[in-house]
Motif scaffolding. Structure first.
Motif, PDB file in Angstrom:
ATOM      1  N   ILE A  74       0.833  -1.206   0.000  1.00 25.57           N
ATOM      2  CA  ILE A  74       0.000   0.000   0.000  1.00 25.57           C
ATOM      3  C   ILE A  74       0.863   1.250   0.000  1.00 25.57           C
ATOM      4  O   ILE A  74       0.607   2.211  -0.734  1.00 25.57           O
ATOM      5  CB  ILE A  74      -0.938  -0.010   1.219  1.00 25.57           C
ATOM      6  CG1 ILE A  74      -2.022  -1.063   1.034  1.00 25.57           C
ATOM      7  CG2 ILE A  74      -1.579   1.356   1.427  1.00 25.57           C
ATOM      8  CD1 ILE A  74      -2.988  -1.147   2.180  1.00 25.57           C
ATOM      9  N   ASN A  75       1.898   1.248   0.806  1.00 29.22           N
ATOM     10  CA  ASN A  75       2.785   2.401   0.903  1.00 29.22           C
ATOM     11  C   ASN A  75       3.482   2.691  -0.423  1.00 29.22           C
ATOM     12  O   ASN A  75       3.802   3.843  -0.733  1.00 29.22           O
ATOM     13  CB  ASN A  75       3.827   2.157   1.995  1.00 29.22           C
ATOM     14  CG  ASN A  75       4.667   3.379   2.276  1.00 29.22           C
ATOM     15  OD1 ASN A  75       4.146   4.474   2.451  1.00 29.22           O
ATOM     16  ND2 ASN A  75       5.975   3.196   2.328  1.00 29.22           N
ATOM     17  N   THR A  76       3.684   1.659  -1.219  1.00 30.55           N
ATOM     18  CA  THR A  76       4.385   1.824  -2.491  1.00 30.55           C
ATOM     19  C   THR A  76       3.467   2.286  -3.611  1.00 30.55           C
ATOM     20  O   THR A  76       3.830   3.169  -4.398  1.00 30.55           O
ATOM     21  CB  THR A  76       5.057   0.494  -2.898  1.00 30.55           C
ATOM     22  OG1 THR A  76       5.964   0.088  -1.865  1.00 30.55           O
ATOM     23  CG2 THR A  76       5.820   0.652  -4.202  1.00 30.55           C
ATOM     24  N   HIS A  77       2.257   1.729  -3.677  1.00 27.79           N
ATOM     25  CA  HIS A  77       1.435   1.918  -4.873  1.00 27.79           C
ATOM     26  C   HIS A  77       0.240   2.858  -4.704  1.00 27.79           C
ATOM     27  O   HIS A  77      -0.114   3.563  -5.653  1.00 27.79           O
ATOM     28  CB  HIS A  77       0.929   0.557  -5.363  1.00 27.79           C
ATOM     29  CG  HIS A  77       2.026  -0.372  -5.776  1.00 27.79           C
ATOM     30  ND1 HIS A  77       2.812  -0.150  -6.884  1.00 27.79           N
ATOM     31  CD2 HIS A  77       2.482  -1.522  -5.223  1.00 27.79           C
ATOM     32  CE1 HIS A  77       3.699  -1.122  -7.009  1.00 27.79           C
ATOM     33  NE2 HIS A  77       3.525  -1.963  -6.007  1.00 27.79           N
ATOM     34  N   LEU A  78      -0.395   2.880  -3.545  1.00 26.62           N
ATOM     35  CA  LEU A  78      -1.610   3.678  -3.419  1.00 26.62           C
ATOM     36  C   LEU A  78      -1.401   5.178  -3.625  1.00 26.62           C
ATOM     37  O   LEU A  78      -2.293   5.839  -4.155  1.00 26.62           O
ATOM     38  CB  LEU A  78      -2.278   3.420  -2.069  1.00 26.62           C
ATOM     39  CG  LEU A  78      -3.041   2.107  -1.939  1.00 26.62           C
ATOM     40  CD1 LEU A  78      -3.955   2.137  -0.725  1.00 26.62           C
ATOM     41  CD2 LEU A  78      -3.856   1.798  -3.179  1.00 26.62           C
ATOM     42  N   PRO A  79      -0.271   5.768  -3.219  1.00 27.66           N
ATOM     43  CA  PRO A  79      -0.094   7.200  -3.503  1.00 27.66           C
ATOM     44  C   PRO A  79      -0.139   7.527  -4.990  1.00 27.66           C
ATOM     45  O   PRO A  79      -0.603   8.599  -5.378  1.00 27.66           O
ATOM     46  CB  PRO A  79       1.294   7.501  -2.911  1.00 27.66           C
ATOM     47  CG  PRO A  79       1.469   6.490  -1.855  1.00 27.66           C
ATOM     48  CD  PRO A  79       0.812   5.245  -2.364  1.00 27.66           C
ATOM     49  N   LEU A  80       0.323   6.606  -5.829  1.00 28.48           N
ATOM     50  CA  LEU A  80       0.285   6.838  -7.271  1.00 28.48           C
ATOM     51  C   LEU A  80      -1.119   6.649  -7.842  1.00 28.48           C
ATOM     52  O   LEU A  80      -1.452   7.213  -8.890  1.00 28.48           O
ATOM     53  CB  LEU A  80       1.258   5.883  -7.977  1.00 28.48           C
ATOM     54  CG  LEU A  80       2.736   6.029  -7.602  1.00 28.48           C
ATOM     55  CD1 LEU A  80       3.559   4.936  -8.264  1.00 28.48           C
ATOM     56  CD2 LEU A  80       3.259   7.404  -8.006  1.00 28.48           C
ATOM     57  N   ILE A  81      -1.940   5.854  -7.152  1.00 26.72           N
ATOM     58  CA  ILE A  81      -3.286   5.562  -7.642  1.00 26.72           C
ATOM     59  C   ILE A  81      -4.295   6.594  -7.158  1.00 26.72           C
ATOM     60  O   ILE A  81      -5.378   6.732  -7.723  1.00 26.72           O
ATOM     61  CB  ILE A  81      -3.716   4.146  -7.183  1.00 26.72           C
ATOM     62  CG1 ILE A  81      -2.677   3.111  -7.621  1.00 26.72           C
ATOM     63  CG2 ILE A  81      -5.075   3.762  -7.724  1.00 26.72           C
ATOM     64  CD1 ILE A  81      -2.928   1.730  -7.057  1.00 26.72           C
ATOM     65  N   GLU A  82      -3.952   7.346  -6.137  1.00 21.78           N
ATOM     66  CA  GLU A  82      -4.917   8.207  -5.447  1.00 21.78           C
ATOM     67  C   GLU A  82      -5.622   9.190  -6.375  1.00 21.78           C
ATOM     68  O   GLU A  82      -6.846   9.361  -6.311  1.00 21.78           O
ATOM     69  CB  GLU A  82      -4.212   8.973  -4.331  1.00 21.78           C
ATOM     70  CG  GLU A  82      -5.135   9.915  -3.580  1.00 21.78           C
ATOM     71  CD  GLU A  82      -4.364  10.909  -2.751  1.00 21.78           C
ATOM     72  OE1 GLU A  82      -5.016  11.660  -2.017  1.00 21.78           O
ATOM     73  OE2 GLU A  82      -3.125  10.941  -2.855  1.00 21.78           O
ATOM     74  N   GLU A  83      -4.889   9.847  -7.265  1.00 22.41           N
ATOM     75  CA  GLU A  83      -5.487  10.903  -8.087  1.00 22.41           C
ATOM     76  C   GLU A  83      -6.482  10.354  -9.104  1.00 22.41           C
ATOM     77  O   GLU A  83      -7.539  10.943  -9.328  1.00 22.41           O
ATOM     78  CB  GLU A  83      -4.382  11.682  -8.798  1.00 22.41           C
ATOM     79  CG  GLU A  83      -3.522  12.522  -7.862  1.00 22.41           C
ATOM     80  CD  GLU A  83      -2.504  13.344  -8.622  1.00 22.41           C
ATOM     81  OE1 GLU A  83      -2.470  13.214  -9.869  1.00 22.41           O
ATOM     82  OE2 GLU A  83      -1.754  14.095  -7.988  1.00 22.41           O
ATOM     83  N   THR A  84      -6.159   9.229  -9.717  1.00 23.23           N
ATOM     84  CA  THR A  84      -7.012   8.698 -10.781  1.00 23.23           C
ATOM     85  C   THR A  84      -8.092   7.748 -10.264  1.00 23.23           C
ATOM     86  O   THR A  84      -9.133   7.593 -10.903  1.00 23.23           O
ATOM     87  CB  THR A  84      -6.155   7.958 -11.827  1.00 23.23           C
ATOM     88  OG1 THR A  84      -5.370   6.964 -11.164  1.00 23.23           O
ATOM     89  CG2 THR A  84      -5.231   8.933 -12.539  1.00 23.23           C
ATOM     90  N   HIS A  85      -7.852   7.102  -9.124  1.00 21.97           N
ATOM     91  CA  HIS A  85      -8.823   6.138  -8.587  1.00 21.97           C
ATOM     92  C   HIS A  85      -9.003   6.353  -7.083  1.00 21.97           C
ATOM     93  O   HIS A  85      -8.635   5.490  -6.277  1.00 21.97           O
ATOM     94  CB  HIS A  85      -8.368   4.705  -8.867  1.00 21.97           C
ATOM     95  CG  HIS A  85      -8.107   4.422 -10.310  1.00 21.97           C
ATOM     96  ND1 HIS A  85      -9.119   4.178 -11.223  1.00 21.97           N
ATOM     97  CD2 HIS A  85      -6.946   4.363 -11.014  1.00 21.97           C
ATOM     98  CE1 HIS A  85      -8.591   3.960 -12.415  1.00 21.97           C
ATOM     99  NE2 HIS A  85      -7.283   4.065 -12.319  1.00 21.97           N
ATOM    100  N   PRO A  86      -9.568   7.483  -6.675  1.00 22.79           N
ATOM    101  CA  PRO A  86      -9.679   7.776  -5.232  1.00 22.79           C
ATOM    102  C   PRO A  86     -10.592   6.808  -4.484  1.00 22.79           C
ATOM    103  O   PRO A  86     -10.329   6.470  -3.328  1.00 22.79           O
ATOM    104  CB  PRO A  86     -10.237   9.204  -5.210  1.00 22.79           C
ATOM    105  CG  PRO A  86     -10.921   9.368  -6.529  1.00 22.79           C
ATOM    106  CD  PRO A  86     -10.130   8.555  -7.503  1.00 22.79           C
ATOM    107  N   TYR A  87     -11.668   6.346  -5.125  1.00 15.24           N
ATOM    108  CA  TYR A  87     -12.590   5.443  -4.429  1.00 15.24           C
ATOM    109  C   TYR A  87     -11.970   4.066  -4.220  1.00 15.24           C
ATOM    110  O   TYR A  87     -12.259   3.396  -3.225  1.00 15.24           O
ATOM    111  CB  TYR A  87     -13.897   5.326  -5.210  1.00 15.24           C
ATOM    112  CG  TYR A  87     -14.700   6.597  -5.209  1.00 15.24           C
ATOM    113  CD1 TYR A  87     -15.412   6.988  -4.078  1.00 15.24           C
ATOM    114  CD2 TYR A  87     -14.730   7.425  -6.329  1.00 15.24           C
ATOM    115  CE1 TYR A  87     -16.143   8.165  -4.060  1.00 15.24           C
ATOM    116  CE2 TYR A  87     -15.455   8.607  -6.320  1.00 15.24           C
ATOM    117  CZ  TYR A  87     -16.160   8.972  -5.186  1.00 15.24           C
ATOM    118  OH  TYR A  87     -16.871  10.143  -5.170  1.00 15.24           O
TER     119      TYR A  87
END
Length: 229
Positions: A74-87
């Motif tokens: 989560i620490n590696t990938h979710l920050p990159l996903i946040e803008e395009t897939h917030p839900y």
């Protein structure tokens, strides 16, 4: 930049309002039951009570064996996903996991520490005695060992083929979903007390666990979920 964005995520409301106080209350009820059983010396349900608590503790420890590897993903990938897939981020980031991310941010070598302590102490000295718990700890160690390799491949791939934040986000999403497909069976097996059904993986993990005493009977390869005696 990544650390700041994770901090923003950790302060958002999520769909799963699970707080540390609820987890503490759950364990408090278990402790209260133990105290009442000791005080009133309840003989008939005593065996059931201890067996029930043993199973609960076994399953919780087995699930927790994958907690730090999951936090690392989560620490590696979710920050990159946040803008395009917030839900999607909110779906996989309950409050207590968001709070735990702050720990892995403050201790960046926590995955390595988990690997070192897990194998150097828990596996080597057979702690705890429950083999299913140690099986899941060893499985988590194998996962966290491969995470570093996959992460380096991910960084090299995005550096060469991804030229904007959207492409990096989609690549992170695919990688994260791949890890989710690995973690979900692990959590389910830990929850239901099952062993790995793949004979190759089962054998690889059992070899590291070794034999539990001179009368230990090795696992039956013909019955994948049969636990060792």
């Amino acid at each position: 930049m990544i650390i700041f964005r994770i901090y923003v995520i950790s302060n958002k409301r999520t769909f799963f309002d699970v707080y540390w106080i609820e987890i503490i209350i759950f364990f408090s009820f278990l402790t209260l039951g133990f105290i009442l059983e000791q005080k009133f010396n309840i003989k008939k349900p005593r065996k059931w009570f201890f067996e029930f608590n043993t199973v609960i503790l076994q399953r919780l420890l087995s699930i927790f064996a994958y907690y730090i590897p999951y936090l690392d993903v989560i620490n590696t990938h979710l920050p990159l996903i946040e803008e395009t897939h917030p839900y999607l981020v909110r779906l996989f980031l309950p409050n207590y996991i968001a709070e735990s991310l702050q720990i892995i941010q403050q201790i960046p070598f926590l995955p390595f520490l988990y690997l070192m302590l897990g194998y150097g102490i828990f596996i080597r000295y057979k702690l705890p005695k429950d083999r299913l718990v140690r099986f899941n700890i060893m499985y988590g160690i194998i996962i966290i060992s491969f995470q570093g390799i996959i992460h380096e491949l991910f960084l090299n791939f995005t550096k060469i083929f991804c030229f904007d934040s959207t492409d990096r986000s989609e690549a992170a999403l695919l990688t994260f979903l791949g890890w989710v497909l690995i973690f979900i069976p692990c959590f389910l097996r830990a929850l239901f007390g099952k062993y790995e059904s793949n004979p190759f993986l089962r054998e690889a993990i059992e070899v590291h666990l070794g034999r539990d005493g001179p009368d230990f009977v090795w696992w039956d390869r013909g019955k994948n979920n049969k636990k060792p005696k």
